[in-house]
Scaffold this motif. Sequence first.
Motif, PDB file in Angstrom:
ATOM      1  N   VAL A  99       0.466  -1.305   0.087  1.00  0.00           N
ATOM      2  CA  VAL A  99      -0.008   0.115   0.169  1.00  0.00           C
ATOM      3  C   VAL A  99       1.095   1.853   0.035  1.00  0.00           C
ATOM      4  O   VAL A  99       0.699   2.204  -1.039  1.00  0.00           O
ATOM      5  CB  VAL A  99      -0.721   0.111   1.853  1.00  0.00           C
ATOM      6  CG1 VAL A  99      -1.424   1.512   1.101  1.00  0.00           C
ATOM      7  CG2 VAL A  99      -2.267  -1.156   1.274  1.00  0.00           C
ATOM      8  N   LYS A 100       1.782   1.395   0.989  1.00  0.00           N
ATOM      9  CA  LYS A 100       2.921   1.971   0.636  1.00  0.00           C
ATOM     10  C   LYS A 100       3.480   2.413   0.092  1.00  0.00           C
ATOM     11  O   LYS A 100       3.900   4.117  -1.144  1.00  0.00           O
ATOM     12  CB  LYS A 100       3.538   2.459   1.753  1.00  0.00           C
ATOM     13  CG  LYS A 100       3.585   1.848   3.363  1.00  0.00           C
ATOM     14  CD  LYS A 100       4.120   2.149   4.242  1.00  0.00           C
ATOM     15  CE  LYS A 100       3.676   2.276   5.454  1.00  0.00           C
ATOM     16  NZ  LYS A 100       5.026   1.839   7.157  1.00  0.00           N
ATOM     17  N   SER A 101       4.351   1.619  -1.057  1.00  0.00           N
ATOM     18  CA  SER A 101       4.676   1.524  -2.872  1.00  0.00           C
ATOM     19  C   SER A 101       3.576   2.300  -3.286  1.00  0.00           C
ATOM     20  O   SER A 101       3.967   3.136  -4.186  1.00  0.00           O
ATOM     21  CB  SER A 101       5.251   0.101  -2.846  1.00  0.00           C
ATOM     22  OG  SER A 101       5.754   0.113  -4.464  1.00  0.00           O
ATOM     23  N   MET A 102       2.456   1.986  -3.566  1.00  0.00           N
ATOM     24  CA  MET A 102       1.381   1.911  -4.263  1.00  0.00           C
ATOM     25  C   MET A 102       1.094   3.791  -4.301  1.00  0.00           C
ATOM     26  O   MET A 102       1.070   4.311  -5.260  1.00  0.00           O
ATOM     27  CB  MET A 102      -0.198   1.566  -4.496  1.00  0.00           C
ATOM     28  CG  MET A 102      -0.039   0.008  -4.835  1.00  0.00           C
ATOM     29  SD  MET A 102      -1.170  -0.794  -4.582  1.00  0.00           S
ATOM     30  CE  MET A 102      -2.017  -0.206  -5.310  1.00  0.00           C
ATOM     31  N   ALA A 103       0.652   3.921  -2.460  1.00  0.00           N
ATOM     32  CA  ALA A 103       1.055   6.084  -2.546  1.00  0.00           C
ATOM     33  C   ALA A 103       1.803   6.037  -2.591  1.00  0.00           C
ATOM     34  O   ALA A 103       1.778   7.401  -3.151  1.00  0.00           O
ATOM     35  CB  ALA A 103       0.447   5.515  -0.665  1.00  0.00           C
ATOM     36  N   GLU A 157       4.014   5.596  -5.453  1.00  0.00           N
ATOM     37  CA  GLU A 157       3.734   5.704  -6.758  1.00  0.00           C
ATOM     38  C   GLU A 157       3.013   6.690  -7.323  1.00  0.00           C
ATOM     39  O   GLU A 157       2.677   7.446  -8.445  1.00  0.00           O
ATOM     40  CB  GLU A 157       3.845   4.339  -7.414  1.00  0.00           C
ATOM     41  CG  GLU A 157       4.159   4.511  -8.553  1.00  0.00           C
ATOM     42  CD  GLU A 157       5.197   4.334  -8.968  1.00  0.00           C
ATOM     43  OE1 GLU A 157       5.770   4.385 -10.317  1.00  0.00           O
ATOM     44  OE2 GLU A 157       5.936   4.310  -8.562  1.00  0.00           O
ATOM     45  N   LEU A 158       1.467   7.013  -6.856  1.00  0.00           N
ATOM     46  CA  LEU A 158       1.079   7.134  -7.711  1.00  0.00           C
ATOM     47  C   LEU A 158       1.329   8.792  -6.931  1.00  0.00           C
ATOM     48  O   LEU A 158       0.895  10.135  -7.665  1.00  0.00           O
ATOM     49  CB  LEU A 158      -0.296   6.929  -6.186  1.00  0.00           C
ATOM     50  CG  LEU A 158      -2.367   7.606  -6.442  1.00  0.00           C
ATOM     51  CD1 LEU A 158      -2.321   7.720  -7.949  1.00  0.00           C
ATOM     52  CD2 LEU A 158      -2.893   7.644  -5.632  1.00  0.00           C
ATOM     53  N   ALA A 159       1.475   9.551  -5.568  1.00  0.00           N
ATOM     54  CA  ALA A 159       1.867  10.670  -5.276  1.00  0.00           C
ATOM     55  C   ALA A 159       2.962  11.325  -6.938  1.00  0.00           C
ATOM     56  O   ALA A 159       2.827  11.744  -7.263  1.00  0.00           O
ATOM     57  CB  ALA A 159       2.659  10.476  -4.344  1.00  0.00           C
ATOM     58  N   ARG A 160       4.213   9.995  -6.445  1.00  0.00           N
ATOM     59  CA  ARG A 160       5.100  10.842  -8.212  1.00  0.00           C
ATOM     60  C   ARG A 160       4.247  10.642  -9.596  1.00  0.00           C
ATOM     61  O   ARG A 160       4.955  11.487  -9.991  1.00  0.00           O
ATOM     62  CB  ARG A 160       6.300   9.516  -7.985  1.00  0.00           C
ATOM     63  CG  ARG A 160       6.893   9.392  -9.194  1.00  0.00           C
ATOM     64  CD  ARG A 160       8.037   8.436  -8.872  1.00  0.00           C
ATOM     65  NE  ARG A 160       7.062   7.688  -9.785  1.00  0.00           N
ATOM     66  CZ  ARG A 160       7.129   7.562 -11.621  1.00  0.00           C
ATOM     67  NH1 ARG A 160       7.937   8.325 -11.565  1.00  0.00           N
ATOM     68  NH2 ARG A 160       6.491   5.972 -11.150  1.00  0.00           N
ATOM     69  N   ILE A 161       3.863  10.201  -9.470  1.00  0.00           N
ATOM     70  CA  ILE A 161       3.159  10.323 -10.948  1.00  0.00           C
ATOM     71  C   ILE A 161       1.479  11.063 -10.865  1.00  0.00           C
ATOM     72  O   ILE A 161       1.967  11.911 -12.137  1.00  0.00           O
ATOM     73  CB  ILE A 161       2.060   8.878 -11.070  1.00  0.00           C
ATOM     74  CG1 ILE A 161       3.298   7.595 -11.663  1.00  0.00           C
ATOM     75  CG2 ILE A 161       1.533   9.006 -12.786  1.00  0.00           C
ATOM     76  CD1 ILE A 161       2.674   6.576 -11.773  1.00  0.00           C
ATOM     77  N   ILE A 162       0.524  11.305  -9.917  1.00  0.00           N
ATOM     78  CA  ILE A 162      -0.385  12.790  -9.735  1.00  0.00           C
ATOM     79  C   ILE A 162      -0.011  13.449  -9.220  1.00  0.00           C
ATOM     80  O   ILE A 162      -0.503  15.236  -9.700  1.00  0.00           O
ATOM     81  CB  ILE A 162      -1.862  11.734  -9.896  1.00  0.00           C
ATOM     82  CG1 ILE A 162      -1.827  10.345 -10.818  1.00  0.00           C
ATOM     83  CG2 ILE A 162      -2.861  12.352  -9.752  1.00  0.00           C
ATOM     84  CD1 ILE A 162      -2.820   9.118 -10.374  1.00  0.00           C
ATOM     85  N   VAL A 163      -0.459  13.535  -7.967  1.00  0.00           N
ATOM     86  CA  VAL A 163       0.238  14.498  -6.965  1.00  0.00           C
ATOM     87  C   VAL A 163       1.308  15.320  -7.057  1.00  0.00           C
ATOM     88  O   VAL A 163       1.111  16.783  -7.142  1.00  0.00           O
ATOM     89  CB  VAL A 163       0.578  13.610  -5.602  1.00  0.00           C
ATOM     90  CG1 VAL A 163      -0.081  14.740  -4.226  1.00  0.00           C
ATOM     91  CG2 VAL A 163      -1.301  12.561  -5.524  1.00  0.00           C
ATOM     92  N   PHE A 164       2.688  15.076  -7.336  1.00  0.00           N
ATOM     93  CA  PHE A 164       3.381  16.149  -7.163  1.00  0.00           C
ATOM     94  C   PHE A 164       3.651  17.026  -8.258  1.00  0.00           C
ATOM     95  O   PHE A 164       4.044  17.928  -8.319  1.00  0.00           O
ATOM     96  CB  PHE A 164       4.716  15.640  -7.327  1.00  0.00           C
ATOM     97  CG  PHE A 164       5.694  14.338  -6.054  1.00  0.00           C
ATOM     98  CD1 PHE A 164       4.331  15.027  -3.953  1.00  0.00           C
ATOM     99  CD2 PHE A 164       5.552  13.304  -5.722  1.00  0.00           C
ATOM    100  CE1 PHE A 164       5.023  15.229  -3.531  1.00  0.00           C
ATOM    101  CE2 PHE A 164       5.908  12.925  -4.340  1.00  0.00           C
ATOM    102  CZ  PHE A 164       5.945  13.292  -3.184  1.00  0.00           C
ATOM    103  N   PRO A 165       2.893  15.829 -10.051  1.00  0.00           N
ATOM    104  CA  PRO A 165       3.091  17.065 -10.985  1.00  0.00           C
ATOM    105  C   PRO A 165       2.348  17.795 -10.665  1.00  0.00           C
ATOM    106  O   PRO A 165       1.721  19.236 -11.312  1.00  0.00           O
ATOM    107  CB  PRO A 165       2.873  15.977 -12.250  1.00  0.00           C
ATOM    108  CG  PRO A 165       3.329  14.884 -11.565  1.00  0.00           C
ATOM    109  CD  PRO A 165       3.312  14.690  -9.637  1.00  0.00           C
ATOM    110  N   LEU A 166       0.134  17.598 -10.147  1.00  0.00           N
ATOM    111  CA  LEU A 166       0.008  18.558 -10.054  1.00  0.00           C
ATOM    112  C   LEU A 166       0.010  19.099  -9.110  1.00  0.00           C
ATOM    113  O   LEU A 166      -0.395  21.342  -9.658  1.00  0.00           O
ATOM    114  CB  LEU A 166      -1.549  18.065  -9.346  1.00  0.00           C
ATOM    115  CG  LEU A 166      -3.180  18.610  -9.605  1.00  0.00           C
ATOM    116  CD1 LEU A 166      -3.606  18.786 -10.360  1.00  0.00           C
ATOM    117  CD2 LEU A 166      -4.320  17.311  -8.888  1.00  0.00           C
TER     118      LEU A 166
END
Length: 332
Positions: free
Chosen positions: A21-25, A27-36
């Motif tokens: 779950v931590k790894s998925m979170a 990766e999600l932050a790297r792909i979506i949250v930080f660029p946004l």
Amino acid sequence: MTTITTLFSKINDSQLGSDRVKSMASELARIIVFPLLGVLVFLLLWSVAAQNINTSLGKFPGPAAVVEQFGSLYDEHVREREKADAFYERQEKRNAARVAKDPDYVSKVRDYTGKETFLDQIVTSLVTVISGFLLAAIIAIPLGIAVGLSRPLNSAVNPIVQIFKPVSPLAWLPLVTMVVSAVYDTPDPAVPKSFLNSMITVTLCCLWPMVINTSVGVASIDSDLVNVSKVLRLPPLTHVRKIVLPASIPMIFTGMRLSFGVAWMVLIAAEMLAQNPGLGKFVWDEFQNGSSDSLSRIMAAVLVIGFIGFLLDRGMLQIQRYVSWDKASADR
């Protein structure tokens, strides 16, 4: 004992699940949250800066003004298409009436000569840059392979590449324009001269990175692969197809991606300088227009130019992933 083992097994499973779950979170932050977040910060800084910059044409356009212009540019395109459709409809009715009166009359269809819209100029620039890039690839990749395989040819071609590589492609534009005007002298050209001028300029700027990277990739092939080819006594063309190309694809595509990015920048500048149809001409015309909406329309064009450049690079990366055996080489 069995109960203790089961308990530890559940704990390990829960830890693995938590790590997953931590790894998925992450990766999600790297792909979506930080660029946004980066985009939002950029828009905030842009809005603040725009409020404090005054030009001779008014305030520098903020994000809201640019978004509004995108709608206006699309509406202009729709209206221009409606005018074109009405023009062809009137022409068709007129020709039908003439044929009804005179069955021997040969009807003529004239092209609509209205101005190119923003979307039309996007298409023009894309067709030009892709045509110039493909022409350069057809020339540069075989030449790069030959140069990488032959040391004498490398010695012969290297001085030419080193001399012309630093020359700005825009320096070629006047020469290209003169040569095209002299050679392509026909009263009814199948392809507009302005298109050829821009396309050949793009081709010249694409050649050198592709030739250099392809030749370096071919020259640095693992010696074991070359020895295998010698042991199997592969014919030259088979050697190139089975050994050289697969091994040098990462370097070839590196040169192609560099060339594509440079080509897009050069094309916009060439269109501005030579007033050839395309996004560069649109930017220059809006600058010369000097209306209250000019800055926001130019900024809209700048965003489109940047976004298209990004898409072109991502497109080349996807093609590299598809044709390359080394998928890790296409992850950058």
